[in-house]
Design a protein around this motif. Structure first.
Motif, PDB file in Angstrom:
ATOM      1  N   SER A  78       0.836  -1.190   0.000  1.00  0.00           N
ATOM      2  CA  SER A  78       0.000   0.000   0.000  1.00  0.00           C
ATOM      3  C   SER A  78       0.877   1.249   0.000  1.00  0.00           C
ATOM      4  CB  SER A  78      -0.908   0.001   1.240  1.00  0.00           C
ATOM      5  OG  SER A  78      -1.700   1.162   1.293  1.00  0.00           O
ATOM      6  N   GLU A 123      -1.614  -5.322  12.148  1.00  0.00           N
ATOM      7  CA  GLU A 123      -2.765  -4.978  11.322  1.00  0.00           C
ATOM      8  C   GLU A 123      -4.005  -4.665  12.152  1.00  0.00           C
ATOM      9  OE1 GLU A 123      -3.462  -7.905   8.343  1.00  0.00           O
ATOM     10  OE2 GLU A 123      -1.374  -7.974   7.670  1.00  0.00           O
ATOM     11  N   ARG A 162      -6.543   4.161   7.720  1.00  0.00           N
ATOM     12  CA  ARG A 162      -5.212   4.610   7.331  1.00  0.00           C
ATOM     13  C   ARG A 162      -4.398   5.056   8.549  1.00  0.00           C
ATOM     14  NH1 ARG A 162      -5.572   8.980   2.830  1.00  0.00           N
ATOM     15  NH2 ARG A 162      -7.183   9.628   4.284  1.00  0.00           N
ATOM     16  N   GLU A 208      -3.378   1.410   4.464  1.00  0.00           N
ATOM     17  CA  GLU A 208      -4.299   0.348   4.865  1.00  0.00           C
ATOM     18  C   GLU A 208      -4.303   0.151   6.372  1.00  0.00           C
ATOM     19  OE1 GLU A 208      -3.402  -3.201   2.744  1.00  0.00           O
ATOM     20  OE2 GLU A 208      -3.967  -2.373   0.792  1.00  0.00           O
TER      21      GLU A 208
END
Length: 696
Positions: free
Chosen positions: A442, A481, A486, A463
């Motif tokens: 990304s 994650e 963002r 991401e």
């Protein structure tokens, strides 16, 4: 609509038509006669309950009115009272409006029309008296007097009585005028005394400042005389050496010793810490050679160096005059601050300074020297970050590694590129190839080198993924994650290298540990997070720049609420950076930078000059200077003690392609100081990277 409006007029009764009411024509009664004497038969019809209610109302106060005096429909004091055949009293307009919709009594439900309404003269008279009594209770003495004078109009009063009354009024007027004059004089006196006190305080402050200035002028003059005498002694030695052929042979070695001392002194006063790179070593050698040559010229001719020094002195004096007000404020602020510190520690032994020199003057001299030393940013190297296979070349982040040997870039091209700084500066080339390049899934928003493990670098992307990379293996070490949107910012702790912090559009600040796979701490906030930064002196304090226009300063041992919230920016806070353990700089899209004291929790200074209304234009700091980009495609450098730019550089038209029609839309997107040196890395939204250095 008709039903609802009717319901609003009569809130206590639902508007509905009774059975058989359509056969009867309801006519509006004539308006009530306002002030007629009640007829005997009507007086006989007034029920005793109304009279009893009127008698009870005489004992009520203004705040507690007898319920019998309230209209059952509007629940206000009855106005133009009318009596029904069933013995209930209402406001005339209230009962008439009700009877237009329904032919019954609102109190008992008895059939009722307008023909069954009668003026309640007794109740009206009582209500007028009650109203008059209430008005009399609240009336001012002047209103009572005016009413009494109005009553005198129909009475026979002698001239003597009027004269007596007039004399009383005149005496009252004279007394009131005297009291008013005394009050006005007292107010004026209070104002003048307060003004005098304020001006005396200002005068005392000015006198104190003048005393500081006088002391400092004397100290500087003494020091100048010492320098002049030292130079004279040195000149005499040079003349003796020049006349003595034997001593001349020893002259170069003595000159070398003197030059070495001079150069080391100059470097220490300049305040920049060298990085140990080959570029700095070359610059030092050049400085020594040029200094040696200039001193030999000065020894024999004395003209060239004086001209150069005179020109530099004039330029520096011009910079002082241009920023005189800011420098004046800086001098007084530092002088007063150090006087307060001296008073607090007057019984302690302080570090000795030069004789006659005050610590505040020493502090300001360092500011003045560093500020006037530079006036522009000069380009010493340039490279294109552009990728032939990617049209988007915006550099979102540019960062030096631990030892300033390498710097990394990242942006919307989905690549982390690592360049060797010395090769970029010393080996001119149209396109410099990175020594390491790593691809990501990304677009990247931020980079942060680990200050302990030289090869580790962290990144945040669009991401919401936070990744720790090993540059030597070109592989990711850890991937986090947990962010839902963002991630704008990531930062390694300087004191605890295994810890890092990140902030995201999901309004969360997360603390990570490279030894664990999940976040170890989570701070929920109410607005998007634009920037996060560890305090360089501690791993427990974190500054957070937010879209709510504030900087939130957290102690990670207690995240229930921030230690302090710094307010002042009018738009989102895009960057936060620490100059030291106590100094925090912030950037905002309100086109300002601000400096804060996180120890005292107070604002220090606001910097203006650049333009930033919507984009991330970068922010970088060292111990003395703050630099940022601008949406005008310029880089601005501010001294931390002066609110206006000390130097700036524009990415000129030579950086743009001739075919570019929207060259004016480019902006600076990332900046980074090379530790505590005058060198700065800058990048713009076209992908052009420049190495700039502060110059005179």
């Amino acid at each position: 609509m008709g039903d609802s409006s009717m319901g609003a007029l009569v809130p206590t009764v639902k508007p509905s038509e009774p059975a058989g009411s359509s056969s009867e024509a309801v006519t509006a009664p004539p308006p009530p006669p306002p002030h007629l004497e009640p007829a005997p038969e009507v007086q006989a019809e007034v029920v005793p309950a109304a009279a009893a209610a009127a008698a009870a109302a005489a004992e009520t106060t203004v705040c507690e009115v007898d319920k019998d005096l309230l209209c059952p429909i509007c629940m206000q004091i009855i106005k133009d009272a009318f009596l029904t055949a069933c013995g209930h009293s209402f406001c005339y307009m209230c009962i008439v409006t009700h009877l237009k919709n329904k032919n019954d009594c609102p109190c008992c439900g008895l059939f009722l029309t307008t023909n069954h309404l009668y003026p309640n003269f007794l109740l009206n008279k009582f209500l007028r008296k009650t109203s008059a009594r209430q008005t009399a209770k609240t009336a001012t003495p002047f209103e009572h007097l005016r009413q009494a004078l109005q009553q005198l109009q129909g009475c026979e009063v002698s001239v003597k009585e009027l004269d007596s009354l007039m004399s009383l009024l005149v005496e009252k007027k004279r007394k009131m005028e005297q009291e008013e004059a005394e009050t006005n004089m007292q107010i004026l006196l209070d104002f003048l005394q307060r003004l005098r006190k304020q001006k005396l305080e200002e005068l005392n402050e000015i006198q104190t400042d003048l005393q500081y200035i006088k002391e400092d002028i004397n100290a500087v003059e003494r020091h100048r005389i010492d320098l002049y005498r030292s130079r004279e002694r040195y000149s005499v030695k040079l003349r003796i050496l020049a006349e003595d052929p034997i001593a001349t042979k020893a002259w170069p070695s003595s000159m070398d010793k003197h030059n070495g001392a001079t150069i080391s002194c100059a470097h220490s006063t300049q305040g920049w810490m060298g990085s140990g790179s080959s570029l700095n070593k070359k610059a030092d050698v050049k400085a020594q050679v040029s200094s040696h040559g200039l001193q030999r010229k000065d020894a024999y001719s004395g003209s060239d160096s004086h001209v150069t020094q005179s020109g530099q002195a004039i330029a520096r004096k011009r910079r002082v005059h241009a920023q005189f007000n800011d420098l004046q404020d800086c001098y007084l602020q530092k002088r007063r601050h150090w006087v307060r510190q001296q008073l607090k520690q007057e019984e302690r032994d302080t570090n000795p300074t030069r004789e006659g020199y005050h610590a505040g003057l020493e502090d300001f001299q360092s500011v003045l020297s560093s500020f006037t030393q530079y006036s522009r940013l000069r380009v010493i190297a340039e490279l294109r970050h552009g990728d032939l296979f990617h049209s988007a070349n915006i550099v979102s982040s540019i960062e030096f590694d631990r030892d300033d040997d390498f710097f990394a870039t990242a942006g919307v091209s989905r690549r982390i590129k690592v360049f060797e700084f010395s090769s970029v500066v010393n080996e001119p080339a149209d396109v410099h190839c990175p020594v390491v390049e790593m691809s990501t899934r990304s677009k990247l928003s931020c980079l942060s080198w680990n200050k302990y493990t030289k090869s580790h670098i962290a990144s945040s992307d669009y991401e919401g993924i936070v990744t720790v990379w090993d540059v030597t293996t070109r592989q990711s070490v850890m991937e986090y994650e947990e962010h839902e949107k963002r991630a704008w910012s990531v930062d390694f702790s300087r004191t605890e290298p295994s810890m890092l912090v990140s902030g995201s559009d999901d309004c969360k600040v997360k603390i990570w540990c490279t030894r664990k796979e999940a976040s170890v701490l989570n701070i929920d906030m109410k607005a998007n997070i634009c920037s996060v930064k560890y305090n360089p002196g501690s791993s427990i304090y974190v500054a957070v720049g937010s879209a709510d226009h504030h900087i939130h300063y957290y102690d990670l041992r207690n995240i229930s609420q921030p230690v302090h919230v710094f307010s002042g920016h009018r738009k989102a806070v895009s960057y936060v950076k620490f100059l030291s353990n106590t100094e925090l700089a912030s950037a905002s899209t309100d086109s300002t930078l601000r400096l804060w004291d996180v120890k005292e929790n107070m604002p220090v200074r606001t910097f203006k000059g650049h333009t930033n209304e919507k984009n991330f234009v970068g922010l970088t700091v060292n111990s003395e200077y703050i630099a940022c980009g601008s949406e005008t495609n310029e880089v601005f450098a501010y001294h931390k003690a002066i609110s206006k730019p000390a130097a700036w550089h524009r990415f000129g038209s030579s950086d743009m392609d001739d075919t570019d029609d929207d060259a004016g839309s480019y902006f600076i997107s990332a900046v980074c100081w090379k530790s505590d040196s005058p060198t700065i890395l800058t990048a713009n939204s076209q992908g052009t990277i420049k190495v700039l250095v502060l110059a005179a």
